[in-house]
Design a protein around this motif. Structure first.
Motif, PDB file in Angstrom:
ATOM      1  N   ASP A  22       0.824  -1.201   0.000  1.00 45.62           N
ATOM      2  CA  ASP A  22       0.000   0.000   0.000  1.00 45.62           C
ATOM      3  C   ASP A  22       0.866   1.263   0.000  1.00 45.62           C
ATOM      4  OD1 ASP A  22      -2.813   1.285   0.606  1.00 45.62           O
ATOM      5  OD2 ASP A  22      -1.458   2.134   2.086  1.00 45.62           O
ATOM      6  N   LEU A  26       1.310   3.805  -3.373  1.00 47.94           N
ATOM      7  CA  LEU A  26       0.742   5.139  -3.182  1.00 47.94           C
ATOM      8  C   LEU A  26       1.682   6.224  -3.692  1.00 47.94           C
ATOM      9  CD1 LEU A  26      -1.380   7.078  -2.052  1.00 47.94           C
ATOM     10  CD2 LEU A  26      -0.203   6.935   0.160  1.00 47.94           C
ATOM     11  N   TYR A  51      -1.904   9.132   7.563  1.00 48.27           N
ATOM     12  CA  TYR A  51      -1.816   7.693   7.797  1.00 48.27           C
ATOM     13  C   TYR A  51      -0.692   7.380   8.788  1.00 48.27           C
ATOM     14  CZ  TYR A  51      -0.872   2.759   6.864  1.00 48.27           C
ATOM     15  OH  TYR A  51      -0.640   1.405   6.998  1.00 48.27           O
ATOM     16  N   GLY A  83      -9.111  -3.100   4.503  1.00 49.24           N
ATOM     17  CA  GLY A  83      -9.682  -3.313   3.176  1.00 49.24           C
ATOM     18  C   GLY A  83     -10.884  -2.421   2.915  1.00 49.24           C
ATOM     19  N   SER A  86      -9.720   1.046   2.224  1.00 51.13           N
ATOM     20  CA  SER A  86      -9.141   1.094   0.881  1.00 51.13           C
ATOM     21  C   SER A  86     -10.229   1.227  -0.168  1.00 51.13           C
ATOM     22  CB  SER A  86      -8.309  -0.163   0.614  1.00 51.13           C
ATOM     23  OG  SER A  86      -7.232  -0.279   1.515  1.00 51.13           O
ATOM     24  N   ARG A 102      -7.687   7.880   4.695  1.00 48.25           N
ATOM     25  CA  ARG A 102      -6.325   7.403   4.935  1.00 48.25           C
ATOM     26  C   ARG A 102      -6.027   7.374   6.434  1.00 48.25           C
ATOM     27  NH1 ARG A 102      -2.529   4.600   2.668  1.00 48.25           N
ATOM     28  NH2 ARG A 102      -0.835   6.053   3.132  1.00 48.25           N
ATOM     29  N   GLN A 105      -7.739   4.379   7.638  1.00 48.72           N
ATOM     30  CA  GLN A 105      -6.924   3.228   7.220  1.00 48.72           C
ATOM     31  C   GLN A 105      -5.730   3.053   8.149  1.00 48.72           C
ATOM     32  OE1 GLN A 105      -4.809   3.500   3.435  1.00 48.72           O
ATOM     33  NE2 GLN A 105      -5.661   1.521   2.820  1.00 48.72           N
ATOM     34  N   PHE A 164      -5.741   1.430  -4.719  1.00 47.80           N
ATOM     35  CA  PHE A 164      -6.437   1.147  -3.463  1.00 47.80           C
ATOM     36  C   PHE A 164      -7.368  -0.057  -3.614  1.00 47.80           C
ATOM     37  CE2 PHE A 164      -5.299   5.641  -3.146  1.00 47.80           C
ATOM     38  CZ  PHE A 164      -4.637   5.634  -1.924  1.00 47.80           C
ATOM     39  N   ASN A 167      -6.051  -3.605  -2.641  1.00 46.19           N
ATOM     40  CA  ASN A 167      -6.025  -4.150  -1.275  1.00 46.19           C
ATOM     41  C   ASN A 167      -7.295  -4.889  -0.900  1.00 46.19           C
ATOM     42  OD1 ASN A 167      -3.543  -2.846  -0.821  1.00 46.19           O
ATOM     43  ND2 ASN A 167      -4.564  -0.981  -0.132  1.00 46.19           N
TER      44      ASN A 167
END
Length: 481
Positions: A22, A26, A51, A83, A86, A102, A105, A164, A167
């Protein structure tokens, strides 16, 4: 039941790969994301910063939750939430939604990451942990190698949202399997003492880490401003308050026998020093390859490919080396490789070819992969099974603070060497010659921490305090080696 350790290893490795992949894809998607969502550079930066701050502030608490609720359950919750977040990002209508999701996440990533190590500690005897950890590290190395290429292909073909969506299916499958598979050894024993939480300790530590990481992440762009100094000061005050609270409370967030272990403290110090020097070096060499040598991102990535390849092969070798020579000698030698790689890269110039850069990156990967496997194994082995989640949280915290610290040090050193040049031009990339030796010194500082590591592999012998070396019996074969 015999298949349980293998299933646990697959789940742990998949979770670690999800997080690693991830992050790498990104970085490739961010420029396209910025253009399509009409976002500023600062907003795009917050897709990473938000994040990172969420993860860093919650890792230790998440590990403690895993100790209380069960690592498999925490892993499943973190994976499914990761997930779902994402999927939400892939459908986000604007940059504000991307940043907010984010952060969400990151919260689930904090639940996921310590559990991957906690599950391994519960599934494998301490003397067999190095092998599974090596497999996990090799998979992370593969992700680092594949991530930029895969991310570039997805963004080019389907757009930034595809990175994304990547994931969602693996996270769903692994999370559901983790919930469905409940081995007997994962259940909480009725005679086990309940793991109590420490809300005040969690608040103090989490806020201190948020202040520290936010300050370090902002240094490359803003430098040492009043705001940065206040952030660092707040982190120091809160950390002091956390330590005092841990000494007085009956149920500390971080068990005192764990943090008092010289082996654990030394391993965490090694991980911070090694990851800081590695990521600081990658930050500077990235500018050098693209600004000075005028390589495009794909060509620059290929030039650095020996690093993840070396990590893949160094990880299983590290498991064998520490069994034969012990963690201390293995990490000291690996740190020397890391220092050598940084110094080789510091000699790069406008006329340098692939061989010089490849040699430097190869040494970096071999050294860092070996350090990561060995130091992580020591942290997890030395923790009691009831504290495996906290140990995993501490290890992951070190691996999050180190890169932020390394990039801040690299930016400061290169800026001074370039006469205050902003990190956007060729002058900044050309400063790697005088700046990289500073990072080599940071890596060498890891040797001091490595001296606290045990001489012999495996958990402490019975009757030995955590982190202490057993006294060799007179005449015992191999004593003192």
């Amino acid at each position: 039941m015999s298949r349980s350790p293998a299933l646990t290893l697959v789940a742990s490795t998949t979770g670690a790969v999800l997080v690693a992949l991830d992050g790498t894809v990104l970085t490739v998607a961010q420029p396209t994301l910025r253009r399509e969502l009409h976002a500023s550079f600062a907003q795009v930066q917050w897709t990473s910063t938000g994040y990172l701050i969420a993860v860093a502030g919650l890792l230790v608490l998440a590990g403690r939750l895993g100790d209380r609720l069960g690592h498999r359950r925490t892993f499943a919750l973190g994976t499914l939430g990761f997930g779902a977040a994402s999927a939400g990002i892939g459908l986000a209508p604007g940059i504000d939604w991307v940043i907010a999701l984010r952060i969400v996440q990151g919260v689930f990533g904090a639940l996921l990451q310590p559990a991957t190590l906690g599950m391994l500690r519960a599934a494998y005897p301490p003397d067999r942990l190095a092998g599974p950890i090596a497999i996990r590290t090799s998979a992370i190395g593969v992700s680092a190698a594949v991530g930029p290429v895969l991310g570039g292909a997805l963004v080019t073909t389907f757009g930034w949202r595809a990175v994304f969506a990547l994931n969602v299916l693996p996270a769903l499958v692994v999370g559901v399997l983790a919930l469905a598979h409940r081995p007997q050894d994962d259940a909480v024993r009725p005679d086990a003492a309940p793991v109590r939480l420490d809300p005040l300790g969690a608040a103090l530590l989490g806020t201190a880490l948020v202040c520290l990481v936010h300050t370090l992440v902002g240094l490359p762009d803003s430098g040492w401003t009043v705001s940065a100094a206040l952030g660092a000061g707040a982190a120091a005050v809160l950390s002091t308050g956390f330590v005092r609270h841990q000494r007085r409370t009956a149920n500390p967030l971080v068990p005192l026998d764990l943090v008092r272990s010289p082996a654990v403290a030394g391993s965490l110090g090694v991980l911070v020093a090694a990851s800081a020097s590695l990521f600081g070096t990658l930050f500077l060499t990235g500018y050098f390859l693209q600004e000075v040598l005028a390589l495009d991102p794909l060509a620059a990535g290929l030039r650095a490919l020996p690093l993840p390849v070396a990590m893949v092969f160094a990880a299983p070798a590290a498991a064998r080396l520490q069994r034969r020579y012990g963690p201390r000698r293995t990490v000291v030698t690996a740190t020397a490789l890391l220092v050598a790689g940084i110094l080789v890269l510091s000699r790069l110039g406008p006329t340098s070819g692939e061989l010089a850069a490849g040699t430097g990156f190869l040494l970096l990967g071999a050294g860092f992969g070996t350090v990561m496997v060995t130091a992580t194994a020591v942290v997890v082995q030395r923790a009691a099974a009831a504290h495996a989640g906290v140990a995993g949280g501490l290890q992951q915290t070190a691996m999050n603070i180190g890169p932020a610290l390394g990039v801040a040090v690299a930016t400061t050193a290169a800026g001074l060497a370039a006469g205050g040049a902003h990190p956007d031009g060729p002058a900044f990339g050309a400063a790697i010659g005088p700046a990289l030796p500073v990072l080599a010194l940071a890596a060498a500082a890891g040797t001091a921490f490595a001296l606290a590591l045990p001489r012999h592999a495996g958990p402490p012998e019975p009757g030995t305090a955590p982190g202490e070396e057993p006294v060799p019996a007179v005449g015992r074969p191999g004593a003192g080696r």
